[in-house]
Enzyme design. Structure first.
Site, PDB file in Angstrom:
ATOM      1  N   TYR A  74       0.824  -1.207   0.000  1.00 31.59           N
ATOM      2  CA  TYR A  74       0.000   0.000   0.000  1.00 31.59           C
ATOM      3  C   TYR A  74       0.857   1.256   0.000  1.00 31.59           C
ATOM      4  O   TYR A  74       0.500   2.262  -0.597  1.00 31.59           O
ATOM      5  CB  TYR A  74      -0.945   0.013   1.208  1.00 31.59           C
ATOM      6  CG  TYR A  74      -1.994   1.089   1.082  1.00 31.59           C
ATOM      7  CD1 TYR A  74      -3.171   0.864   0.358  1.00 31.59           C
ATOM      8  CD2 TYR A  74      -1.808   2.354   1.643  1.00 31.59           C
ATOM      9  CE1 TYR A  74      -4.119   1.854   0.203  1.00 31.59           C
ATOM     10  CE2 TYR A  74      -2.753   3.356   1.492  1.00 31.59           C
ATOM     11  CZ  TYR A  74      -3.907   3.099   0.767  1.00 31.59           C
ATOM     12  OH  TYR A  74      -4.845   4.089   0.612  1.00 31.59           O
ATOM     13  N   PHE A 126      -7.274  21.445 -24.887  1.00 31.39           N
ATOM     14  CA  PHE A 126      -7.594  20.025 -24.926  1.00 31.39           C
ATOM     15  C   PHE A 126      -8.807  19.815 -24.019  1.00 31.39           C
ATOM     16  O   PHE A 126      -8.949  20.497 -22.996  1.00 31.39           O
ATOM     17  CB  PHE A 126      -6.419  19.130 -24.500  1.00 31.39           C
ATOM     18  CG  PHE A 126      -6.778  17.675 -24.655  1.00 31.39           C
ATOM     19  CD1 PHE A 126      -6.871  17.106 -25.915  1.00 31.39           C
ATOM     20  CD2 PHE A 126      -7.098  16.903 -23.562  1.00 31.39           C
ATOM     21  CE1 PHE A 126      -7.276  15.792 -26.072  1.00 31.39           C
ATOM     22  CE2 PHE A 126      -7.495  15.576 -23.711  1.00 31.39           C
ATOM     23  CZ  PHE A 126      -7.589  15.014 -24.969  1.00 31.39           C
ATOM     24  N   THR A 127      -9.655  18.853 -24.393  1.00 35.23           N
ATOM     25  CA  THR A 127     -10.965  18.693 -23.727  1.00 35.23           C
ATOM     26  C   THR A 127     -10.869  18.603 -22.202  1.00 35.23           C
ATOM     27  O   THR A 127     -11.425  19.437 -21.485  1.00 35.23           O
ATOM     28  CB  THR A 127     -11.655  17.430 -24.280  1.00 35.23           C
ATOM     29  OG1 THR A 127     -10.752  16.328 -24.157  1.00 35.23           O
ATOM     30  CG2 THR A 127     -12.000  17.599 -25.759  1.00 35.23           C
ATOM     31  N   ASP A 217       1.982  20.167 -20.965  1.00 37.55           N
ATOM     32  CA  ASP A 217       1.190  18.957 -21.128  1.00 37.55           C
ATOM     33  C   ASP A 217       2.124  18.032 -21.905  1.00 37.55           C
ATOM     34  O   ASP A 217       2.317  18.188 -23.118  1.00 37.55           O
ATOM     35  CB  ASP A 217      -0.100  19.240 -21.896  1.00 37.55           C
ATOM     36  CG  ASP A 217      -0.938  17.975 -22.072  1.00 37.55           C
ATOM     37  OD1 ASP A 217      -0.348  16.875 -22.039  1.00 37.55           O
ATOM     38  OD2 ASP A 217      -2.154  18.088 -22.265  1.00 37.55           O
ATOM     39  N   LYS A 260      -0.317   7.522 -23.363  1.00 34.57           N
ATOM     40  CA  LYS A 260       0.216   7.820 -24.688  1.00 34.57           C
ATOM     41  C   LYS A 260       1.710   7.470 -24.720  1.00 34.57           C
ATOM     42  O   LYS A 260       2.055   6.326 -24.879  1.00 34.57           O
ATOM     43  CB  LYS A 260      -0.033   9.296 -25.049  1.00 34.57           C
ATOM     44  CG  LYS A 260      -1.457   9.582 -25.484  1.00 34.57           C
ATOM     45  CD  LYS A 260      -2.392   9.841 -24.344  1.00 34.57           C
ATOM     46  CE  LYS A 260      -3.720  10.401 -24.786  1.00 34.57           C
ATOM     47  NZ  LYS A 260      -4.335  11.257 -23.787  1.00 34.57           N
ATOM     48  N   ARG A 384     -13.321  15.216 -33.843  1.00 33.51           N
ATOM     49  CA  ARG A 384     -12.643  16.281 -33.104  1.00 33.51           C
ATOM     50  C   ARG A 384     -13.048  17.576 -33.788  1.00 33.51           C
ATOM     51  O   ARG A 384     -12.364  18.109 -34.643  1.00 33.51           O
ATOM     52  CB  ARG A 384     -11.119  16.104 -33.119  1.00 33.51           C
ATOM     53  CG  ARG A 384     -10.644  14.911 -32.303  1.00 33.51           C
ATOM     54  CD  ARG A 384     -10.399  15.158 -30.822  1.00 33.51           C
ATOM     55  NE  ARG A 384     -11.499  14.950 -29.921  1.00 33.51           N
ATOM     56  CZ  ARG A 384     -11.389  14.578 -28.640  1.00 33.51           C
ATOM     57  NH1 ARG A 384     -10.221  14.325 -28.111  1.00 33.51           N
ATOM     58  NH2 ARG A 384     -12.431  14.484 -27.867  1.00 33.51           N
ATOM     59  N   PHE A 451     -18.912  14.824 -25.905  1.00 32.58           N
ATOM     60  CA  PHE A 451     -18.587  13.912 -27.005  1.00 32.58           C
ATOM     61  C   PHE A 451     -18.506  12.455 -26.579  1.00 32.58           C
ATOM     62  O   PHE A 451     -18.740  11.553 -27.363  1.00 32.58           O
ATOM     63  CB  PHE A 451     -17.263  14.334 -27.663  1.00 32.58           C
ATOM     64  CG  PHE A 451     -16.114  14.422 -26.690  1.00 32.58           C
ATOM     65  CD1 PHE A 451     -15.921  15.563 -25.942  1.00 32.58           C
ATOM     66  CD2 PHE A 451     -15.245  13.356 -26.523  1.00 32.58           C
ATOM     67  CE1 PHE A 451     -14.872  15.640 -25.025  1.00 32.58           C
ATOM     68  CE2 PHE A 451     -14.199  13.422 -25.619  1.00 32.58           C
ATOM     69  CZ  PHE A 451     -14.017  14.571 -24.859  1.00 32.58           C
TER      70      PHE A 451
END
Ligand code: PLP
Length: 460
Positions: A74, A126-127, A217, A260, A384, A451
């Site tokens: 943990y 970005f969303t 980002d 990614k 998009r 979306f």
């Protein structure tokens, strides 16, 4: 074509996952049942899945071996220490807070670094990033160069920040009203467009003059580094890892979606240099994610991520990655299909405005094009455009992004060039009967990040 324009897959395949194509009649039922939203199609009904490059990566044998080395304690898992050490070495930031995925890190950063009413300039929205900024009272300001909003303008480093726009925002709003600059490398919604090292350096110089922090980002930082090496003077012989490290040397931290460029299926993290911010982030991470030594990930996932991040910086890997995407894009360009140019790092974006000139933006041409592509070929892609852009918080009107696109996103190490050929042939054949693509209207519109789960019906 030269032999090495498109290098072969730099791996051998040792485990396979069968795919199958269902009949056209079945696909017709499936797309109707999904409300013409490709997010709502069951994966088993998809032939080639280009919905996203997020969490769809194939892991290496070494990563799978690492999974067996998971320390599921943990607290104080050894895999966390390995991840922390790896990220410190490769990114150069001082502190690491693990999260379950990128938006977990965005949530933490937005909460600790934004005061209500402050602006967050960024190179296109970005969303999930903008959502967390706005949820914490921030106001997103787009400072990307103008060319990024023009699909057919092919210029290098189309993801760069326009320094004049940033300077103007600082002059108008005052430096104290800028929370930080958010610099995405690469810019997903602009078409996977990279940012040059020179631009990063200049943004750093400008923000430093005003004491404004710069957060990356970092989601596709390795792809960005490849473009710098390929296209920016002075980097042709530099190892990818050195380029990544230089990029981040100009920042105060980053959010990362491990799904990614860390070559894993789940995970993310927040990096910070500032000790006080780090301490606040650690207080919050226990509320939203878990202990600061796992942040929503299993020990084995952190191990796979540490190994994956290092693998992603191998030149053979990243060269094949970017060139495979380019192969698909070039096949489409040769057939006269309108796409965003130049071809980006993770996806090929169909320009739905030019693909479906008979539809207005309010008839959701990109949404409809994505649905039609699935119906025609079993290939799944993602809208998009106006649907993804959502509504303005205050006026309630649709945001109207200039780019109205369908993203064909290539998962890392999953598909071969032959799959790219099938996708290209499917798009080319649909283009020949594009006048039959109908407009759509909402039958269900979620309030946030619509979306993902919206439903539509065809008009007429
Ligand atoms: C995917 C993505 C995110 C969010 O990451 P998740 O892991 O999906 O939560 C943030 N920024 C960019 C540019 C992304 O592509």
């Amino acid at each position: 074509m030269n032999l090495f324009d498109y290098p072969a897959e730099p791996f051998r395949i040792k485990s396979v996952e069968p795919v199958r194509m269902i009949s056209r009649e079945e696909r017709e039922k499936v797309i109707k049942a999904a409300g013409f939203n490709t997010f709502l199609i069951p994966s088993d009904d998809v032939y080639i899945d280009l919905l996203t490059d997020s969490g769809t990566n194939a892991m290496s044998d070494r990563q799978w071996a690492g999974m067996m080395m998971g320390d599921e304690a943990y607290a104080g898992s050894r895999n966390f220490l390995h991840l922390e050490e790896t990220v410190r070495e490769l990114f150069g930031f001082r502190y690491l807070v693990p999260t379950h995925q990128g938006r977990g890190a965005e949530n933490l950063l937005s909460q600790i670094a934004i005061r209500p009413g402050q602006y967050i300039p960024g190179n296109m929205y970005f969303t999930t990033t903008r959502y967390h900024q706005e949820r914490n009272g921030g106001i997103f300001a787009d400072v990307i160069r103008d060319e990024a909003h023009e699909a057919s303008l092919s210029v290098p480093f189309k993801g760069n920040i326009d320094l004049h726009k940033l300077q103007r925002l600082i002059n108008e709003k005052g430096a104290e009203n800028i929370a930080y600059v958010c610099l995405a490398v690469t810019v997903n919604l602009a078409g996977g467009q990279p940012v040059s090292m020179r631009n990063i350096r200049e943004v750093r110089e400008l923000t430093a003059r005003y004491g404004i922090k710069l957060f990356f980002d970092a989601t596709r930082c390795v792809e960005n580094a490849y473009f710098i090496r390929e296209q920016e003077e002075g980097y042709a012989d530099k190892p990818i890892a050195d380029i990544v490290r230089e990029m981040f040397s100009y920042g105060d931290g980053c959010t990362m979606s491990g799904k990614k460029d860390c070559l894993v299926n789940i995970g993310g993290f927040l990096c910070l240099n500032d000790e006080e911010l780090f301490s606040q982030a650690k207080e919050l991470v226990v509320v939203y994610e878990g202990m600061p030594s796992y942040g929503g990930m299993a020990g084995r996932d952190m191990e796979a991520m540490a190994i994956g991040l290092r693998e992603s910086m191998q030149f053979e890997y990243i060269e094949h990655r970017v060139k495979q995407v380019r192969y698909l894009g070039n096949r489409l360009l040769e057939a006269g299909i309108p796409i965003i140019e130049p071809i980006g790092g993770h996806a090929v974006f169909l320009d739905a405005r030019r693909f479906c000139p008979h539809l207005t933006q309010e008839q959701f041409p990109a949404q409809s094009l994505a649905a039609s592509l699935y119906l025609e070929s079993g290939v799944r892609s993602m809208e998009r455009g106006i649907v993804s852009a959502g509504r303005d918080q205050h006026t309630g009107d649709h945001h109207h992004p200039k780019l109205e696109t369908v993203r064909l996103t290539i998962p890392r190490r999953v598909y071969t060039y032959r799959h790219m050929d099938i996708v290209a042939d499917a798009v080319i054949s649909l283009y020949q009967k594009r006048q039959h693509i109908k407009g759509l209207r909402f039958v269900y519109e979620p309030k946030q990040l619509r979306f993902f789960t919206a439903r539509f019906e065809e008009i007429g």
